[in-house]
Scaffold this active site. Structure first.
Site, PDB file in Angstrom:
ATOM      1  N   ARG A   1      35.659  38.131  41.283  1.00  0.00           N
ATOM      2  CA  ARG A   1      36.713  39.070  40.718  1.00  0.00           C
ATOM      3  C   ARG A   1      37.025  39.867  41.941  1.00  0.00           C
ATOM      4  NH1 ARG A   1      34.443  41.942  35.980  1.00  0.00           N
ATOM      5  NH2 ARG A   1      32.524  41.814  37.387  1.00  0.00           N
TER       6      ARG A   1
ATOM      7  N   ASN B   1      35.793  38.019  34.080  1.00  0.00           N
ATOM      8  CA  ASN B   1      34.634  37.235  33.874  1.00  0.00           C
ATOM      9  C   ASN B   1      34.752  36.665  32.304  1.00  0.00           C
ATOM     10  OD1 ASN B   1      33.495  37.087  36.166  1.00  0.00           O
ATOM     11  ND2 ASN B   1      31.901  38.520  35.856  1.00  0.00           N
TER      12      ASN B   1
END
Length: 93
Positions: A21, A40
């Site tokens: 990320r 996530n």
């Protein structure tokens, strides 16, 4: 002038716990002109939502498919839509 689009991508593979990320956000900021987030998911995937010029969203998608991502990407599923707005910058969620 490039049209603005919304890209939603789900990235499968070893993409959690490897900084995926963070690197996705960094790449989006490097490309510029996009807003959205990387998140996530409980099933091990990462969801990426990016809104901005089509060319930049396509560049981000190409990066998601490429070999420069952290971890291991086994596949990416994407959908394209019209922008919905409401994002400030590019966030990690």
């Amino acid at each position: 002038m490039s049209e603005d689009v919304r890209l939603v991508a789900w990235v499968r593979g070893q993409v959690q716990g490897v900084g995926f990320r963070w690197f996705t956000r960094a790449r989006a900021l490097e490309l510029g002109g996009m807003s959205g987030f990387a998140l996530n998911l409980a099933d091990g995937r990462v969801q990426v939502v990016a809104e901005g010029p089509r060319e930049r969203c396509e560049d981000l998608l190409a990066w998601l498919h490429g070999d420069d991502t952290p971890g291991r990407v086994d596949g990416v599923t994407e959908i394209w839509d019209t922008p919905r707005g409401g994002y400030e910058g590019f966030a990690i969620r």
